[in-house]
Enzyme design. Sequence first.
Site, short mmCIF file in Angstrom:
data_model
loop_
_atom_site.label_atom_id
_atom_site.label_comp_id
_atom_site.label_asym_id
_atom_site.label_seq_id
_atom_site.Cartn_x
_atom_site.Cartn_y
_atom_site.Cartn_z
N ASP A 122 99.42 9.39 -32.52
CA ASP A 122 98.45 9.36 -33.61
C ASP A 122 97.52 10.55 -33.39
OD1 ASP A 122 96.41 9.00 -35.39
OD2 ASP A 122 95.97 6.92 -34.83
N VAL A 123 97.66 11.59 -34.21
CA VAL A 123 96.87 12.81 -33.97
C VAL A 123 95.38 12.60 -34.17
CG1 VAL A 123 98.77 14.40 -34.51
CG2 VAL A 123 97.18 13.71 -36.33
N ASP A 137 105.26 11.59 -33.95
CA ASP A 137 104.80 11.03 -35.22
C ASP A 137 104.09 9.70 -34.95
OD1 ASP A 137 105.73 11.72 -38.36
OD2 ASP A 137 105.03 9.66 -38.06
N VAL A 186 105.95 20.18 -52.26
CA VAL A 186 107.23 20.17 -51.55
C VAL A 186 107.96 18.87 -51.86
CG1 VAL A 186 108.38 20.57 -49.33
CG2 VAL A 186 106.00 21.30 -49.63
N LYS A 190 92.37 20.50 -46.45
CA LYS A 190 93.33 21.59 -46.24
C LYS A 190 92.63 22.96 -46.22
CE LYS A 190 97.06 19.25 -45.59
NZ LYS A 190 97.82 19.34 -44.33
N PRO A 231 102.04 25.53 -48.33
CA PRO A 231 103.08 25.26 -49.32
C PRO A 231 102.49 24.76 -50.63
CG PRO A 231 103.38 23.96 -47.27
CD PRO A 231 101.99 24.52 -47.26
N GLY A 232 103.20 25.04 -51.72
CA GLY A 232 102.91 24.35 -52.97
C GLY A 232 103.53 22.96 -52.85
N TYR A 254 91.41 15.70 -50.24
CA TYR A 254 92.61 16.29 -49.63
C TYR A 254 92.49 17.82 -49.62
CZ TYR A 254 97.49 17.70 -49.00
OH TYR A 254 98.65 18.30 -48.55
N GLY A 264 109.09 14.61 -44.28
CA GLY A 264 110.04 15.54 -44.89
C GLY A 264 109.91 16.95 -44.35
N1 LIG Z 1 104.77 17.34 -49.78
C1 LIG Z 1 103.94 18.21 -50.34
O1 LIG Z 1 103.92 18.38 -51.58
C2 LIG Z 1 103.04 19.06 -49.48
C3 LIG Z 1 102.48 20.21 -50.04
C4 LIG Z 1 101.64 21.00 -49.25
C5 LIG Z 1 101.37 20.64 -47.94
N2 LIG Z 1 101.92 19.50 -47.44
C6 LIG Z 1 101.59 19.16 -46.05
O2 LIG Z 1 102.78 19.14 -45.29
C7 LIG Z 1 102.62 18.24 -44.19
C8 LIG Z 1 103.83 17.32 -44.14
O3 LIG Z 1 103.88 16.60 -45.35
P1 LIG Z 1 105.21 15.89 -45.89
O4 LIG Z 1 105.38 16.28 -47.29
O5 LIG Z 1 106.32 16.10 -44.92
O6 LIG Z 1 104.68 14.39 -45.90
P2 LIG Z 1 105.34 13.08 -45.29
O7 LIG Z 1 104.46 11.98 -45.77
O8 LIG Z 1 106.79 13.07 -45.59
O9 LIG Z 1 105.16 13.29 -43.72
C9 LIG Z 1 103.91 13.21 -43.07
C10 LIG Z 1 104.16 12.65 -41.69
O10 LIG Z 1 102.91 12.61 -40.99
C11 LIG Z 1 102.88 11.40 -40.27
N3 LIG Z 1 101.50 11.01 -39.99
C12 LIG Z 1 100.59 10.48 -40.84
N4 LIG Z 1 99.47 10.19 -40.18
C13 LIG Z 1 99.67 10.55 -38.89
C14 LIG Z 1 98.87 10.49 -37.72
N5 LIG Z 1 97.64 9.98 -37.74
N6 LIG Z 1 99.40 10.96 -36.56
C15 LIG Z 1 100.65 11.46 -36.53
N7 LIG Z 1 101.47 11.51 -37.59
C16 LIG Z 1 100.97 11.07 -38.76
C17 LIG Z 1 103.57 10.38 -41.16
O11 LIG Z 1 104.01 9.25 -40.42
C18 LIG Z 1 104.69 11.21 -41.75
O12 LIG Z 1 105.88 11.10 -40.98
C19 LIG Z 1 101.30 17.52 -44.40
O13 LIG Z 1 100.31 18.10 -43.59
C20 LIG Z 1 101.01 17.78 -45.86
O14 LIG Z 1 99.64 17.72 -46.16
C21 LIG Z 1 102.77 18.70 -48.16
#
Ligand SMILES: NC(=O)c1ccc[n+]([C@@H]2O[C@H](COP(=O)([O-])OP(=O)(O)OC[C@H]3O[C@@H](n4cnc5c(N)ncnc54)[C@H](O)[C@@H]3O)[C@@H](O)[C@H]2O)c1
Length: 263
Positions: A66-67, A43, A192, A163, A189-190, A159, A23
């Site tokens: 895969d990071v 991704d 999301v 972070k 971000p808070g 987690y 997202g």
């Molecule tokens: N959604 C929230 O509430 C929120 C809040 C704060 C921070 N974040 C951070 O924002 C970032 C994006 O989160 P999001 O909400 O879009 O989540 P999401 O789950 O929608 O997207 C995460 C993406 O990372 C990919 N991914 C997972 N493991 C991977 C790997 N080993 N190598 C490459 N890609 C990989 C997944 O396939 C996915 O497409 C993350 O780092 C998350 O921790 C999210």
Amino acid sequence: MADLSAPCDLSGQTALVTGAAGGVGAEIAVCLERAGARVFATDLDSARLADVRTDRGAAWDIRALDVSNIEDVGSVVGSVCEEAGKIDILVNCAGIYRMQFLPEITEPEWDRLFAVNVKGAAFMTQAVAQSMTAAGRGGVIVNVASAAGRRATAGSIAYSASKAAVISLTQGCASELAASRIRVNAIAPGAVETEMWDQVQRDYAGRLPVDGPTVKEMQLSMTPMGRICTAEDCARAVLFLASDQSAFVTGQTLNVDGGLWMN
Ligand SMILES: NC(=O)c1ccc[n+]([C@@H]2O[C@H](COP(=O)([O-])OP(=O)(O)OC[C@H]3O[C@@H](n4cnc5c(N)ncnc54)[C@H](O)[C@@H]3O)[C@@H](O)[C@H]2O)c1
């Protein structure tokens, strides 16, 4: 002299975004492309990434990555540099979340969280910074941390620790890379509105008193601006940090949380 009122213009720049099928990552990749950058979207889930590219009408070059796999990191960064000639912007957005209270944390899950969220960002930064330094043009790195890295909550110990490590990584890399004119910043971000937040709400639902507030209600009550963060809020902040509008900003973690944390 630069026109300081001009929008963030990334024309001619190459950006690499990890986690771009998710997202937040997809919105960031769309935003950087609209600002003029050539975007390499990566991704773990390359099939979903291709679908997202179609849905978003984007022209990204896409790569499976895969990071957490250092060989993968080296080969994808190498192939992007070969094809585009350079990388100017790296956004480390790939991340995973696990809800676990202290007694439930297992070593494999701890290792996986840190392998993706911390090691992934660190070695992506190492590989991209090496190419930026060799090219001598400077560059920008933006990490996606989290409000959870500012203050951990019950059920998110591993987690949150991962972070917090991303915030620390941002500061250390910013200090080392400033001499190569590479700025390194993060956003925090808070909650999301993405699949990850849906999962958080599902996970907590079974653990909270049924007659008490939901995790969303708790989040909203702590957020002065009274709403949940959107992926667009994150993308706007990343665009600012990726552009020359933030030319003298490095080592910072920008809270994108409607006032949740004011530090
Ligand atoms: N959604 C929230 O509430 C929120 C809040 C704060 C921070 N974040 C951070 O924002 C970032 C994006 O989160 P999001 O909400 O879009 O989540 P999401 O789950 O929608 O997207 C995460 C993406 O990372 C990919 N991914 C997972 N493991 C991977 C790997 N080993 N190598 C490459 N890609 C990989 C997944 O396939 C996915 O497409 C993350 O780092 C998350 O921790 C999210």
